[in-house]
Design a protein around this motif. Structure first.
Motif, PDB file in Angstrom:
ATOM      1  N   THR A 110     -50.662 158.099   7.019  1.00 39.93           N
ATOM      2  CA  THR A 110     -50.422 159.422   6.651  1.00 39.93           C
ATOM      3  C   THR A 110     -50.963 160.354   7.618  1.00 39.93           C
ATOM      4  O   THR A 110     -52.112 160.094   8.239  1.00 39.93           O
ATOM      5  CB  THR A 110     -50.561 159.934   5.292  1.00 39.93           C
ATOM      6  N   PHE A 111     -50.344 161.442   7.952  1.00 41.17           N
ATOM      7  CA  PHE A 111     -51.027 162.431   8.900  1.00 41.17           C
ATOM      8  C   PHE A 111     -51.974 163.377   8.094  1.00 41.17           C
ATOM      9  O   PHE A 111     -51.446 163.760   7.134  1.00 41.17           O
ATOM     10  CB  PHE A 111     -49.864 163.155   9.929  1.00 41.17           C
ATOM     11  N   PRO A 112     -52.827 164.053   8.722  1.00 45.57           N
ATOM     12  CA  PRO A 112     -53.405 163.713   9.953  1.00 45.57           C
ATOM     13  C   PRO A 112     -54.204 162.498   9.983  1.00 45.57           C
ATOM     14  O   PRO A 112     -54.746 161.982   8.788  1.00 45.57           O
ATOM     15  CB  PRO A 112     -54.375 164.790  10.285  1.00 45.57           C
ATOM     16  N   LEU A 113     -54.117 161.301  10.957  1.00 50.16           N
ATOM     17  CA  LEU A 113     -54.411 160.179  11.070  1.00 50.16           C
ATOM     18  C   LEU A 113     -55.558 160.041  12.018  1.00 50.16           C
ATOM     19  O   LEU A 113     -55.541 160.431  13.174  1.00 50.16           O
ATOM     20  CB  LEU A 113     -53.441 159.358  11.611  1.00 50.16           C
ATOM     21  N   THR A 114     -56.744 159.108  11.498  1.00 49.68           N
ATOM     22  CA  THR A 114     -57.590 158.777  12.495  1.00 49.68           C
ATOM     23  C   THR A 114     -57.578 157.189  12.725  1.00 49.68           C
ATOM     24  O   THR A 114     -57.789 156.601  11.751  1.00 49.68           O
ATOM     25  CB  THR A 114     -59.168 159.225  12.012  1.00 49.68           C
ATOM     26  N   LEU A 115     -57.471 156.893  14.003  1.00 50.93           N
ATOM     27  CA  LEU A 115     -57.004 155.366  14.012  1.00 50.93           C
ATOM     28  C   LEU A 115     -58.535 154.610  14.085  1.00 50.93           C
ATOM     29  O   LEU A 115     -59.573 155.272  14.148  1.00 50.93           O
ATOM     30  CB  LEU A 115     -56.458 155.397  15.662  1.00 50.93           C
ATOM     31  N   GLY A 116     -58.435 153.439  14.390  1.00 44.78           N
ATOM     32  CA  GLY A 116     -59.513 152.472  14.597  1.00 44.78           C
ATOM     33  C   GLY A 116     -60.030 151.863  13.243  1.00 44.78           C
ATOM     34  O   GLY A 116     -59.997 152.339  12.264  1.00 44.78           O
ATOM     35  N   TRP A 117     -60.232 150.518  13.463  1.00 45.31           N
ATOM     36  CA  TRP A 117     -60.952 149.440  12.195  1.00 45.31           C
ATOM     37  C   TRP A 117     -62.083 148.966  12.522  1.00 45.31           C
ATOM     38  O   TRP A 117     -62.598 148.439  11.681  1.00 45.31           O
ATOM     39  CB  TRP A 117     -59.711 148.475  11.904  1.00 45.31           C
ATOM     40  N   ASP A 118     -62.556 148.841  13.961  1.00 40.19           N
ATOM     41  CA  ASP A 118     -63.713 148.059  14.135  1.00 40.19           C
ATOM     42  C   ASP A 118     -64.951 149.227  13.982  1.00 40.19           C
ATOM     43  O   ASP A 118     -64.860 150.140  14.964  1.00 40.19           O
ATOM     44  CB  ASP A 118     -63.849 147.675  15.596  1.00 40.19           C
ATOM     45  N   VAL A 119     -65.983 148.875  13.314  1.00 40.53           N
ATOM     46  CA  VAL A 119     -67.091 149.671  13.273  1.00 40.53           C
ATOM     47  C   VAL A 119     -68.492 149.062  13.488  1.00 40.53           C
ATOM     48  O   VAL A 119     -68.497 148.076  12.998  1.00 40.53           O
ATOM     49  CB  VAL A 119     -67.096 150.465  11.925  1.00 40.53           C
ATOM     50  N   SER A 120     -69.275 149.641  14.207  1.00 32.54           N
ATOM     51  CA  SER A 120     -70.784 149.150  14.211  1.00 32.54           C
ATOM     52  C   SER A 120     -71.586 150.304  14.023  1.00 32.54           C
ATOM     53  O   SER A 120     -71.323 151.319  14.600  1.00 32.54           O
ATOM     54  CB  SER A 120     -70.995 148.253  15.385  1.00 32.54           C
ATOM     55  N   GLY A 121     -72.676 150.359  12.941  1.00 34.02           N
ATOM     56  CA  GLY A 121     -73.130 151.597  12.539  1.00 34.02           C
ATOM     57  C   GLY A 121     -74.366 151.214  11.760  1.00 34.02           C
ATOM     58  O   GLY A 121     -74.878 150.322  11.749  1.00 34.02           O
ATOM     59  N   VAL A 122     -74.918 152.386  11.051  1.00 36.54           N
ATOM     60  CA  VAL A 122     -76.158 152.364  10.471  1.00 36.54           C
ATOM     61  C   VAL A 122     -75.503 152.847   8.976  1.00 36.54           C
ATOM     62  O   VAL A 122     -75.044 154.080   8.840  1.00 36.54           O
ATOM     63  CB  VAL A 122     -77.287 153.315  10.868  1.00 36.54           C
ATOM     64  N   VAL A 123     -76.066 152.435   7.903  1.00 37.23           N
ATOM     65  CA  VAL A 123     -75.752 152.920   6.612  1.00 37.23           C
ATOM     66  C   VAL A 123     -76.705 154.264   6.417  1.00 37.23           C
ATOM     67  O   VAL A 123     -77.960 154.042   6.531  1.00 37.23           O
ATOM     68  CB  VAL A 123     -76.203 151.941   5.311  1.00 37.23           C
ATOM     69  N   GLU A 124     -75.844 155.251   5.888  1.00 33.70           N
ATOM     70  CA  GLU A 124     -76.488 156.435   5.810  1.00 33.70           C
ATOM     71  C   GLU A 124     -76.817 156.857   4.538  1.00 33.70           C
ATOM     72  O   GLU A 124     -77.865 157.118   3.885  1.00 33.70           O
ATOM     73  CB  GLU A 124     -75.285 157.690   6.488  1.00 33.70           C
ATOM     74  N   GLU A 125     -75.714 156.588   3.534  1.00 33.17           N
ATOM     75  CA  GLU A 125     -75.931 156.610   2.033  1.00 33.17           C
ATOM     76  C   GLU A 125     -75.134 155.534   1.343  1.00 33.17           C
ATOM     77  O   GLU A 125     -74.152 154.847   1.832  1.00 33.17           O
ATOM     78  CB  GLU A 125     -75.109 157.915   1.745  1.00 33.17           C
ATOM     79  N   VAL A 126     -75.528 155.223   0.157  1.00 32.86           N
ATOM     80  CA  VAL A 126     -74.779 154.133  -0.629  1.00 32.86           C
ATOM     81  C   VAL A 126     -74.361 154.717  -1.862  1.00 32.86           C
ATOM     82  O   VAL A 126     -74.942 155.559  -2.424  1.00 32.86           O
ATOM     83  CB  VAL A 126     -75.413 152.694  -1.055  1.00 32.86           C
ATOM     84  N   GLY A 127     -73.277 154.344  -2.456  1.00 32.92           N
ATOM     85  CA  GLY A 127     -72.548 154.861  -3.601  1.00 32.92           C
ATOM     86  C   GLY A 127     -73.064 154.103  -4.800  1.00 32.92           C
ATOM     87  O   GLY A 127     -73.947 153.197  -4.576  1.00 32.92           O
ATOM     88  N   PHE A 128     -72.890 154.726  -5.971  1.00 35.48           N
ATOM     89  CA  PHE A 128     -73.392 153.914  -7.220  1.00 35.48           C
ATOM     90  C   PHE A 128     -72.996 152.802  -7.160  1.00 35.48           C
ATOM     91  O   PHE A 128     -71.864 152.190  -7.058  1.00 35.48           O
ATOM     92  CB  PHE A 128     -72.694 154.747  -8.482  1.00 35.48           C
ATOM     93  N   GLY A 129     -74.052 151.615  -7.571  1.00 35.69           N
ATOM     94  CA  GLY A 129     -73.461 150.075  -7.780  1.00 35.69           C
ATOM     95  C   GLY A 129     -73.753 149.403  -6.629  1.00 35.69           C
ATOM     96  O   GLY A 129     -73.950 148.255  -6.916  1.00 35.69           O
ATOM     97  N   VAL A 130     -74.136 150.047  -5.665  1.00 39.30           N
ATOM     98  CA  VAL A 130     -74.411 148.938  -4.204  1.00 39.30           C
ATOM     99  C   VAL A 130     -75.586 148.459  -4.351  1.00 39.30           C
ATOM    100  O   VAL A 130     -76.617 149.492  -4.340  1.00 39.30           O
ATOM    101  CB  VAL A 130     -74.082 149.906  -3.100  1.00 39.30           C
TER     102      VAL A 130
END
Ligand code: NAP
Length: 321
Positions: A62-82
Protein backbone atom coordinates in the motif's frame (compact mmCIF):
# COMPACT_ATOMS: atom_id res chain seq x y z
CA UNK A 1 4.81 13.58 23.04
CA UNK A 2 6.06 14.36 19.52
CA UNK A 3 6.63 11.38 17.21
CA UNK A 4 10.22 10.56 16.34
CA UNK A 5 11.05 10.63 12.65
CA UNK A 6 13.58 9.02 10.33
CA UNK A 7 14.73 9.16 6.69
CA UNK A 8 13.19 6.60 4.34
CA UNK A 9 13.01 6.09 0.59
CA UNK A 10 9.33 6.56 -0.14
CA UNK A 11 7.31 5.54 -3.21
CA UNK A 12 3.94 7.25 -3.78
CA UNK A 13 3.13 5.72 -7.17
CA UNK A 14 4.46 2.84 -9.28
CA UNK A 15 6.97 3.89 -11.92
CA UNK A 16 10.63 4.25 -12.89
CA UNK A 17 13.60 4.87 -10.58
CA UNK A 18 12.53 8.54 -10.27
CA UNK A 19 9.62 7.57 -7.96
CA UNK A 20 12.18 6.71 -5.24
CA UNK A 21 12.55 9.81 -3.05
CA UNK A 22 14.04 10.26 0.42
CA UNK A 23 11.46 11.66 2.87
CA UNK A 24 11.22 12.27 6.61
CA UNK A 25 8.67 9.77 7.98
CA UNK A 26 7.48 8.53 11.38
CA UNK A 27 9.90 6.08 13.00
CA UNK A 28 8.27 2.70 13.81
CA UNK A 29 7.91 1.37 17.38
CA UNK A 30 8.39 -2.32 18.18
CA UNK A 31 5.25 -4.26 19.22
CA UNK A 32 5.55 -7.14 21.71
CA UNK A 33 7.84 -9.88 20.22
CA UNK A 34 9.40 -7.34 17.80
CA UNK A 35 12.74 -5.57 17.75
CA UNK A 36 13.55 -2.11 16.45
CA UNK A 37 16.71 -2.22 14.34
CA UNK A 38 18.85 0.75 13.34
CA UNK A 39 19.56 -0.05 9.69
CA UNK A 40 23.19 0.28 8.61
CA UNK A 41 22.74 -1.18 5.13
CA UNK A 42 19.92 -2.55 2.96
CA UNK A 43 20.38 -5.00 0.09
CA UNK A 44 18.77 -4.35 -3.30
CA UNK A 45 17.07 -7.28 -5.06
CA UNK A 46 15.27 -7.65 -8.42
CA UNK A 47 11.95 -7.95 -6.55
CA UNK A 48 12.50 -4.36 -5.35
CA UNK A 49 12.50 -2.78 -8.82
CA UNK A 50 9.79 -5.15 -10.04
CA UNK A 51 7.57 -4.06 -7.12
CA UNK A 52 8.46 -0.38 -7.76
CA UNK A 53 7.19 -0.85 -11.32
CA UNK A 54 3.94 -2.47 -10.17
CA UNK A 55 5.00 -6.11 -10.73
CA UNK A 56 6.62 -8.48 -8.22
CA UNK A 57 4.96 -8.19 -4.82
CA UNK A 58 3.20 -4.92 -5.80
CA UNK A 59 -0.30 -6.31 -5.22
CA UNK A 60 0.49 -6.84 -1.52
CA UNK A 61 1.73 -3.28 -0.88
CA UNK A 62 0.00 0.00 0.00
CA UNK A 63 1.15 3.60 -0.60
CA UNK A 64 3.19 5.35 0.63
CA UNK A 65 5.51 2.39 0.24
CA UNK A 66 9.10 1.90 1.37
CA UNK A 67 10.83 -0.87 -0.58
CA UNK A 68 13.51 -3.30 0.50
CA UNK A 69 13.63 -6.54 2.51
CA UNK A 70 17.35 -7.04 3.25
CA UNK A 71 18.65 -5.42 6.43
CA UNK A 72 21.88 -5.42 8.40
CA UNK A 73 21.92 -3.27 11.52
CA UNK A 74 21.96 -2.96 15.28
CA UNK A 75 19.11 -3.64 17.71
CA UNK A 76 17.98 -0.32 19.20
CA UNK A 77 15.01 -1.47 21.33
CA UNK A 78 13.21 -4.73 22.02
CA UNK A 79 9.46 -5.14 22.49
CA UNK A 80 7.83 -6.94 25.41
CA UNK A 81 8.61 -10.64 25.56
CA UNK A 82 11.81 -10.67 23.49
CA UNK A 83 14.46 -12.75 25.27
CA UNK A 84 16.82 -13.71 22.42
CA UNK A 85 18.06 -10.24 21.38
CA UNK A 86 19.05 -7.11 23.27
CA UNK A 87 19.92 -3.49 22.40
CA UNK A 88 23.38 -3.34 20.83
CA UNK A 89 23.19 -6.76 19.13
CA UNK A 90 24.28 -6.76 15.49
CA UNK A 91 21.64 -8.55 13.41
CA UNK A 92 20.68 -9.21 9.82
CA UNK A 93 17.50 -10.45 8.24
CA UNK A 94 14.84 -10.47 5.52
CA UNK A 95 11.80 -9.83 7.68
CA UNK A 96 8.12 -9.79 6.69
CA UNK A 97 8.50 -11.00 3.08
CA UNK A 98 6.29 -10.85 1.02
CA UNK A 99 4.64 -8.11 3.13
CA UNK A 100 6.55 -4.82 3.12
CA UNK A 101 9.62 -4.70 5.39
CA UNK A 102 10.45 -1.03 4.63
CA UNK A 103 14.18 -1.73 4.60
CA UNK A 104 15.31 1.40 2.68
CA UNK A 105 15.03 3.42 5.90
CA UNK A 106 16.96 4.31 9.04
CA UNK A 107 14.86 2.02 11.29
CA UNK A 108 12.88 -1.19 10.81
CA UNK A 109 10.74 -3.23 13.20
CA UNK A 110 10.19 -6.97 12.80
CA UNK A 111 9.60 -10.13 14.87
CA UNK A 112 12.71 -11.11 16.83
CA UNK A 113 12.87 -14.61 15.37
CA UNK A 114 12.99 -13.36 11.78
CA UNK A 115 16.46 -11.96 12.56
CA UNK A 116 19.79 -13.71 13.14
CA UNK A 117 23.11 -12.48 14.50
CA UNK A 118 25.04 -10.79 11.73
CA UNK A 119 28.14 -12.71 10.56
CA UNK A 120 30.95 -11.32 12.72
CA UNK A 121 33.64 -11.42 10.01
CA UNK A 122 31.92 -9.11 7.49
CA UNK A 123 30.72 -5.50 7.70
CA UNK A 124 27.10 -4.34 7.52
CA UNK A 125 27.38 -3.57 3.80
CA UNK A 126 28.29 -7.19 3.05
CA UNK A 127 25.85 -8.61 5.61
CA UNK A 128 22.98 -6.70 3.95
CA UNK A 129 23.85 -8.46 0.69
CA UNK A 130 23.11 -11.85 2.22
CA UNK A 131 19.55 -12.42 3.48
CA UNK A 132 17.15 -12.58 0.51
CA UNK A 133 19.65 -13.97 -1.99
CA UNK A 134 21.23 -16.49 0.39
CA UNK A 135 17.88 -17.62 1.82
CA UNK A 136 16.67 -18.20 -1.74
CA UNK A 137 19.78 -20.25 -2.48
CA UNK A 138 19.54 -22.16 0.82
CA UNK A 139 15.82 -22.85 0.62
CA UNK A 140 16.09 -24.08 -2.99
CA UNK A 141 19.36 -26.06 -2.79
CA UNK A 142 19.05 -27.44 0.74
CA UNK A 143 15.35 -27.43 1.72
CA UNK A 144 13.62 -27.93 -1.65
CA UNK A 145 16.06 -29.96 -3.78
CA UNK A 146 17.79 -31.64 -0.79
CA UNK A 147 21.01 -31.75 -2.79
CA UNK A 148 23.32 -34.64 -1.82
CA UNK A 149 27.06 -35.17 -2.19
CA UNK A 150 27.97 -36.37 -5.67
CA UNK A 151 24.85 -34.98 -7.36
CA UNK A 152 25.15 -32.76 -10.42
CA UNK A 153 23.65 -29.28 -9.93
CA UNK A 154 23.33 -26.67 -12.69
CA UNK A 155 22.79 -23.02 -11.70
CA UNK A 156 21.71 -20.39 -14.27
CA UNK A 157 22.54 -16.72 -13.57
CA UNK A 158 25.27 -18.17 -11.36
CA UNK A 159 27.13 -14.85 -11.07
CA UNK A 160 24.20 -12.91 -9.61
CA UNK A 161 22.98 -12.42 -6.06
CA UNK A 162 21.21 -15.77 -5.62
CA UNK A 163 23.48 -17.65 -8.03
CA UNK A 164 26.77 -16.98 -6.28
CA UNK A 165 25.32 -18.34 -3.04
CA UNK A 166 23.67 -21.33 -4.77
CA UNK A 167 27.01 -22.32 -6.30
CA UNK A 168 28.71 -22.16 -2.89
CA UNK A 169 25.97 -24.00 -0.97
CA UNK A 170 25.78 -26.80 -3.55
CA UNK A 171 29.56 -27.12 -3.49
CA UNK A 172 29.52 -27.11 0.33
CA UNK A 173 27.13 -30.09 0.20
CA UNK A 174 29.60 -31.95 -2.04
CA UNK A 175 27.74 -31.59 -5.32
CA UNK A 176 29.33 -31.26 -8.77
CA UNK A 177 28.40 -27.68 -9.73
CA UNK A 178 27.86 -26.40 -13.27
CA UNK A 179 27.63 -22.59 -13.36
CA UNK A 180 26.05 -20.75 -16.31
CA UNK A 181 27.41 -17.20 -16.65
CA UNK A 182 29.21 -14.92 -19.09
CA UNK A 183 32.89 -15.65 -19.68
CA UNK A 184 34.21 -12.73 -17.58
CA UNK A 185 32.72 -14.34 -14.44
CA UNK A 186 34.12 -17.85 -14.94
CA UNK A 187 37.40 -17.54 -13.05
CA UNK A 188 35.66 -16.06 -10.02
CA UNK A 189 32.91 -18.71 -10.08
CA UNK A 190 35.56 -21.45 -10.13
CA UNK A 191 37.18 -19.82 -7.08
CA UNK A 192 33.76 -20.03 -5.40
CA UNK A 193 33.63 -23.75 -6.13
CA UNK A 194 32.07 -24.26 -9.57
CA UNK A 195 33.44 -27.44 -11.19
CA UNK A 196 32.35 -26.43 -14.71
CA UNK A 197 31.32 -23.14 -16.28
CA UNK A 198 29.25 -22.52 -19.41
CA UNK A 199 29.20 -19.18 -21.24
CA UNK A 200 25.55 -18.55 -22.10
CA UNK A 201 26.54 -15.84 -24.61
CA UNK A 202 28.25 -18.36 -26.90
CA UNK A 203 26.89 -21.79 -25.91
CA UNK A 204 23.43 -23.17 -25.28
CA UNK A 205 23.87 -24.93 -21.94
CA UNK A 206 21.57 -27.79 -22.99
CA UNK A 207 24.04 -28.65 -25.77
CA UNK A 208 26.85 -29.40 -23.30
CA UNK A 209 25.31 -30.23 -19.90
CA UNK A 210 23.64 -33.60 -19.24
CA UNK A 211 22.60 -36.03 -16.47
CA UNK A 212 21.93 -33.17 -14.08
CA UNK A 213 20.06 -34.00 -10.85
CA UNK A 214 18.95 -30.46 -10.00
CA UNK A 215 18.67 -27.21 -11.96
CA UNK A 216 18.34 -24.01 -9.96
CA UNK A 217 17.00 -21.74 -12.71
CA UNK A 218 17.39 -18.06 -11.90
CA UNK A 219 16.70 -16.76 -15.42
CA UNK A 220 13.23 -18.10 -16.27
CA UNK A 221 11.26 -18.64 -19.46
CA UNK A 222 10.92 -14.90 -20.16
CA UNK A 223 14.56 -14.94 -21.30
CA UNK A 224 15.20 -17.34 -24.17
CA UNK A 225 12.89 -20.00 -22.64
CA UNK A 226 15.60 -20.83 -20.09
CA UNK A 227 13.34 -22.89 -17.76
CA UNK A 228 11.98 -25.00 -20.63
CA UNK A 229 15.49 -25.51 -22.04
CA UNK A 230 16.65 -26.58 -18.54
CA UNK A 231 14.40 -29.65 -18.73
CA UNK A 232 16.69 -31.10 -21.41
CA UNK A 233 19.74 -31.32 -19.14
CA UNK A 234 17.98 -33.25 -16.33
CA UNK A 235 18.32 -36.98 -15.78
CA UNK A 236 15.01 -38.88 -15.63
CA UNK A 237 13.28 -37.84 -12.39
CA UNK A 238 15.59 -34.83 -11.94
CA UNK A 239 14.24 -31.57 -10.48
CA UNK A 240 13.96 -28.06 -11.93
CA UNK A 241 13.41 -25.30 -9.37
CA UNK A 242 11.89 -22.44 -11.39
CA UNK A 243 12.77 -19.43 -9.25
CA UNK A 244 11.93 -16.20 -11.14
CA UNK A 245 8.36 -16.74 -12.35
CA UNK A 246 7.06 -20.08 -11.16
CA UNK A 247 5.72 -22.86 -13.37
CA UNK A 248 3.42 -22.13 -16.31
CA UNK A 249 0.99 -24.86 -17.46
CA UNK A 250 3.18 -25.27 -20.58
CA UNK A 251 6.32 -25.78 -18.46
CA UNK A 252 4.52 -28.30 -16.22
CA UNK A 253 3.33 -30.20 -19.29
CA UNK A 254 6.81 -30.19 -20.86
CA UNK A 255 8.33 -31.49 -17.60
CA UNK A 256 5.80 -34.32 -17.41
CA UNK A 257 6.46 -35.28 -21.03
CA UNK A 258 10.21 -35.28 -20.34
CA UNK A 259 9.85 -37.45 -17.20
CA UNK A 260 11.32 -34.81 -14.88
CA UNK A 261 9.99 -32.78 -11.95
CA UNK A 262 9.50 -29.00 -11.73
CA UNK A 263 8.52 -26.80 -8.81
CA UNK A 264 7.83 -23.09 -8.27
CA UNK A 265 9.37 -21.47 -5.22
CA UNK A 266 9.02 -18.28 -3.13
CA UNK A 267 11.51 -17.19 -0.49
CA UNK A 268 10.37 -17.07 3.18
CA UNK A 269 11.83 -15.32 6.25
CA UNK A 270 13.97 -17.80 8.23
CA UNK A 271 16.13 -16.54 11.10
CA UNK A 272 17.39 -20.06 11.89
CA UNK A 273 18.69 -20.60 8.35
CA UNK A 274 20.36 -17.16 8.47
CA UNK A 275 22.14 -18.21 11.67
CA UNK A 276 23.47 -21.32 9.88
CA UNK A 277 24.52 -19.22 6.88
CA UNK A 278 26.30 -16.74 9.19
CA UNK A 279 28.25 -19.69 10.60
CA UNK A 280 29.36 -20.73 7.10
CA UNK A 281 30.43 -17.15 6.30
CA UNK A 282 32.38 -16.82 9.55
CA UNK A 283 34.03 -20.21 8.95
CA UNK A 284 35.30 -18.92 5.60
CA UNK A 285 33.18 -21.47 3.70
CA UNK A 286 31.05 -18.88 1.90
CA UNK A 287 32.08 -15.57 0.34
CA UNK A 288 29.78 -12.56 -0.06
CA UNK A 289 30.26 -10.44 -3.17
CA UNK A 290 29.16 -6.80 -3.23
CA UNK A 291 29.63 -5.19 -6.63
CA UNK A 292 28.99 -1.66 -5.39
CA UNK A 293 27.43 0.13 -2.41
CA UNK A 294 25.32 3.27 -2.97
CA UNK A 295 24.10 5.82 -0.40
CA UNK A 296 20.35 5.89 0.35
CA UNK A 297 19.92 9.03 -1.77
CA UNK A 298 21.06 7.06 -4.83
CA UNK A 299 18.50 4.27 -4.53
CA UNK A 300 17.31 5.07 -8.06
CA UNK A 301 20.80 4.50 -9.50
CA UNK A 302 21.07 1.26 -7.52
CA UNK A 303 17.75 0.10 -9.00
CA UNK A 304 18.87 0.95 -12.54
CA UNK A 305 21.99 -1.14 -11.99
CA UNK A 306 20.11 -4.18 -10.67
CA UNK A 307 17.47 -3.84 -13.39
CA UNK A 308 20.21 -4.14 -16.04
CA UNK A 309 20.57 -7.78 -14.90
CA UNK A 310 24.36 -7.99 -15.06
CA UNK A 311 25.30 -7.58 -11.39
CA UNK A 312 28.25 -9.58 -10.06
CA UNK A 313 26.97 -10.59 -6.61
CA UNK A 314 24.95 -7.80 -5.03
CA UNK A 315 24.16 -4.08 -4.96
CA UNK A 316 23.64 -2.57 -1.48
CA UNK A 317 22.40 0.75 -0.04
CA UNK A 318 24.46 2.12 2.85
CA UNK A 319 22.44 4.03 5.45
CA UNK A 320 24.54 4.49 8.63
CA UNK A 321 28.22 3.97 9.43
N1 NAP B 1 11.06 -16.84 -6.23
C1 NAP B 1 11.78 -16.20 -5.33
O1 NAP B 1 11.54 -16.28 -4.12
C2 NAP B 1 12.98 -15.39 -5.77
C3 NAP B 1 13.96 -15.03 -4.85
C4 NAP B 1 15.10 -14.35 -5.29
C5 NAP B 1 15.22 -14.01 -6.64
N2 NAP B 1 14.21 -14.33 -7.50
C6 NAP B 1 14.35 -14.02 -8.93
O2 NAP B 1 15.43 -14.79 -9.43
C7 NAP B 1 16.13 -14.04 -10.42
C8 NAP B 1 17.61 -13.93 -10.06
O3 NAP B 1 17.73 -13.11 -8.90
P1 NAP B 1 19.15 -12.49 -8.51
O4 NAP B 1 18.95 -11.64 -7.33
O5 NAP B 1 20.17 -13.54 -8.47
O6 NAP B 1 19.38 -11.57 -9.80
P2 NAP B 1 20.67 -10.72 -10.24
O7 NAP B 1 21.66 -10.68 -9.14
O8 NAP B 1 20.17 -9.43 -10.78
O9 NAP B 1 21.26 -11.58 -11.45
C9 NAP B 1 22.24 -10.98 -12.22
C10 NAP B 1 22.98 -12.05 -12.99
O10 NAP B 1 22.15 -12.61 -14.00
C11 NAP B 1 23.02 -13.14 -14.97
N3 NAP B 1 22.30 -13.39 -16.22
C12 NAP B 1 21.51 -12.53 -16.90
N4 NAP B 1 20.99 -13.18 -17.98
C13 NAP B 1 21.48 -14.44 -17.96
C14 NAP B 1 21.30 -15.59 -18.80
N5 NAP B 1 20.52 -15.54 -19.88
N6 NAP B 1 21.94 -16.74 -18.47
C15 NAP B 1 22.73 -16.79 -17.37
N7 NAP B 1 22.94 -15.74 -16.54
C16 NAP B 1 22.32 -14.59 -16.85
C17 NAP B 1 24.12 -12.12 -15.09
O11 NAP B 1 25.27 -12.85 -15.39
P3 NAP B 1 26.44 -12.28 -16.33
O12 NAP B 1 26.94 -11.08 -15.61
O13 NAP B 1 27.38 -13.40 -16.38
O14 NAP B 1 25.78 -11.92 -17.63
C18 NAP B 1 24.19 -11.49 -13.68
O15 NAP B 1 25.32 -11.91 -12.97
C19 NAP B 1 15.40 -12.70 -10.54
O16 NAP B 1 14.42 -12.80 -11.57
C20 NAP B 1 14.69 -12.56 -9.21
O17 NAP B 1 13.54 -11.75 -9.25
C21 NAP B 1 13.10 -15.01 -7.10
Amino acid sequence: MSERTMRAVTVREFGGPEVLTVEEVVRPEPLPTEVLVRVHAAGVNPVDWKTREGQGMAGLQTFPLTLGWDVSGVVEEVGFGVTTLAPGDEVYGMPWFPRAANAYAEYVTAPARQWARKPATIDHTHAAAVPLAALTAWQTVVDTARVQAGQRVLVTAAAGGVGHFAVQFARHLGAHVIAVASDARHRWLKELGADETIDYTTTRFEDVAHDVDVVIDLVGDAHDRTSTRSLKVLRPGGLLVAVPAGVSPELAQAAEAAGVRVTPYLVEPDGAALATIAGLIDAGEVDVEVEEPFPLERAGTAHTRVEAGRTRGKIVLTIAD
